[in-house]
Design a protein around this motif. Structure first.
Motif, PDB file in Angstrom:
ATOM      1  N   GLY A  83       0.856  -1.119  -0.011  1.00  8.24           N
ATOM      2  CA  GLY A  83      -0.087  -0.003   0.074  1.00  8.24           C
ATOM      3  C   GLY A  83       0.916   1.342  -0.024  1.00  8.24           C
ATOM      4  O   GLY A  83       0.362   2.300   0.454  1.00  8.24           O
ATOM      5  N   ILE A  84       2.027   1.175  -0.939  1.00  7.00           N
ATOM      6  CA  ILE A  84       2.774   2.404  -0.559  1.00  7.00           C
ATOM      7  C   ILE A  84       2.140   3.378  -1.718  1.00  7.00           C
ATOM      8  O   ILE A  84       2.008   3.077  -2.740  1.00  7.00           O
ATOM      9  CB  ILE A  84       4.425   2.081  -0.951  1.00  7.00           C
ATOM     10  N   GLU A  85       2.246   4.605  -0.825  1.00  3.31           N
ATOM     11  CA  GLU A  85       1.958   5.844  -1.864  1.00  3.31           C
ATOM     12  C   GLU A  85       2.763   6.913  -1.829  1.00  3.31           C
ATOM     13  O   GLU A  85       3.457   7.068  -0.615  1.00  3.31           O
ATOM     14  CB  GLU A  85       0.522   6.199  -1.426  1.00  3.31           C
ATOM     15  N   GLY A 110       2.907  11.968   7.416  1.00  4.12           N
ATOM     16  CA  GLY A 110       3.106  10.455   7.236  1.00  4.12           C
ATOM     17  C   GLY A 110       4.324   9.927   6.554  1.00  4.12           C
ATOM     18  O   GLY A 110       4.657   8.893   6.623  1.00  4.12           O
ATOM     19  N   ALA A 111       4.887  10.873   6.053  1.00  7.82           N
ATOM     20  CA  ALA A 111       6.309  10.567   5.263  1.00  7.82           C
ATOM     21  C   ALA A 111       7.521  10.634   6.278  1.00  7.82           C
ATOM     22  O   ALA A 111       8.464   9.934   5.956  1.00  7.82           O
ATOM     23  CB  ALA A 111       6.595  11.586   4.265  1.00  7.82           C
ATOM     24  N   VAL A 161       2.804   7.138   2.495  1.00  6.98           N
ATOM     25  CA  VAL A 161       1.905   5.952   3.021  1.00  6.98           C
ATOM     26  C   VAL A 161       2.904   4.777   2.690  1.00  6.98           C
ATOM     27  O   VAL A 161       3.474   4.411   1.920  1.00  6.98           O
ATOM     28  CB  VAL A 161       0.638   5.522   2.424  1.00  6.98           C
ATOM     29  N   GLY A 162       2.926   3.965   4.125  1.00  5.66           N
ATOM     30  CA  GLY A 162       3.727   2.718   3.880  1.00  5.66           C
ATOM     31  C   GLY A 162       4.919   2.749   4.330  1.00  5.66           C
ATOM     32  O   GLY A 162       5.832   1.935   4.020  1.00  5.66           O
ATOM     33  N   VAL A 163       5.384   4.046   5.044  1.00  6.57           N
ATOM     34  CA  VAL A 163       6.738   4.165   5.386  1.00  6.57           C
ATOM     35  C   VAL A 163       7.414   2.875   6.413  1.00  6.57           C
ATOM     36  O   VAL A 163       8.528   2.496   6.315  1.00  6.57           O
ATOM     37  CB  VAL A 163       6.879   5.484   6.112  1.00  6.57           C
ATOM     38  N   VAL A 167      10.631   0.633   6.344  1.00 11.50           N
ATOM     39  CA  VAL A 167      11.559   0.377   7.469  1.00 11.50           C
ATOM     40  C   VAL A 167      11.848  -0.986   7.710  1.00 11.50           C
ATOM     41  O   VAL A 167      12.991  -1.584   7.675  1.00 11.50           O
ATOM     42  CB  VAL A 167      11.231   1.251   8.754  1.00 11.50           C
ATOM     43  N   GLY A 168      10.632  -1.907   7.584  1.00 14.77           N
ATOM     44  CA  GLY A 168      10.795  -3.122   7.938  1.00 14.77           C
ATOM     45  C   GLY A 168      11.346  -3.843   6.944  1.00 14.77           C
ATOM     46  O   GLY A 168      12.255  -4.771   7.077  1.00 14.77           O
ATOM     47  N   THR A 169      11.304  -3.455   5.533  1.00 21.53           N
ATOM     48  CA  THR A 169      11.737  -4.103   4.398  1.00 21.53           C
ATOM     49  C   THR A 169      13.432  -3.810   4.740  1.00 21.53           C
ATOM     50  O   THR A 169      14.007  -4.728   4.408  1.00 21.53           O
ATOM     51  CB  THR A 169      11.508  -3.533   3.241  1.00 21.53           C
TER      52      THR A 169
END
Length: 177
Positions: A83-85, A110-111, A161-163, A167-169
């Motif tokens: 869901g990365i935007e 959110g960034a 969105v999806g930050v 980070v987890g990746t």
């Protein structure tokens, strides 16, 4: 089979032997087997899993020169699934009245990512499906906008969105940076 009703009422029938019904024995054996199998399944393998033929990993993490920065390359499916935007870094009129007000660099709230040391970062999107963590310095937070005193130039795309997923990746569960 006729059962002696006294065994269930607590009355003694003179026998000292322990009798366990067959269904309980079967249940015990099944549960023991399930626990043993779970232990084998949950144990990590020393050999990394290999993707099926024709498939690639959803993300590739490559170190970038010095420091602890990495280049994340995701597949289109991974970007969609996570869901990365993205949004562009904007330049806005600074707070204040008249001609004394300058231009400000603004990103969506959110960034921004705070690491364990309190440093602030954004993930830039220099090319499609590629993300690179970039250090920023926050001047102030104004609602859902963050005004930067240092960071990427206006027009640069950043993940909005999806930050947390990025980070987890990048770190794969590693907390320290």
């Amino acid at each position: 089979m006729i059962r002696d009703p006294r065994t269930f009422t607590g009355q003694s029938n003179g026998r000292k032997a322990l009798t366990i019904p067959v269904p309980f024995i079967v249940l015990f054996v099944v549960l023991a087997a399930a626990i043993a199998m779970r232990g084998q399944v949950a144990r990590p393998s020393a050999v990394p899993a290999v993707a099926a033929a024709g498939q690639s990993e959803p993300a590739k993490v490559e170190p970038l020169g010095t420091g602890n920065l990495n280049r994340l390359t995701l597949t289109a499916e991974a970007v969609e699934r996570l869901g990365i935007e993205t949004a562009s870094v904007r330049e806005a009129q600074g707070a204040g009245n008249g001609s004394g007000a300058g231009r400000e660099t603004v990103v969506p709230y959110g960034a921004v990512y705070y690491d364990v040391h309190g440093r602030t970062w954004v993930y830039t999107n220099p090319e499609p499906l590629v993300f690179v963590r970039d250090r920023v310095t926050i001047d102030r937070i104004d609602g859902d906008r963050v005004v930067l005193s240092e960071g990427p130039t206006p027009g640069t795309k950043v993940a909005a969105v999806g930050v947390a997923e990025l980070v987890g990746t990048e770190f794969g569960g590693l907390v320290e940076q």
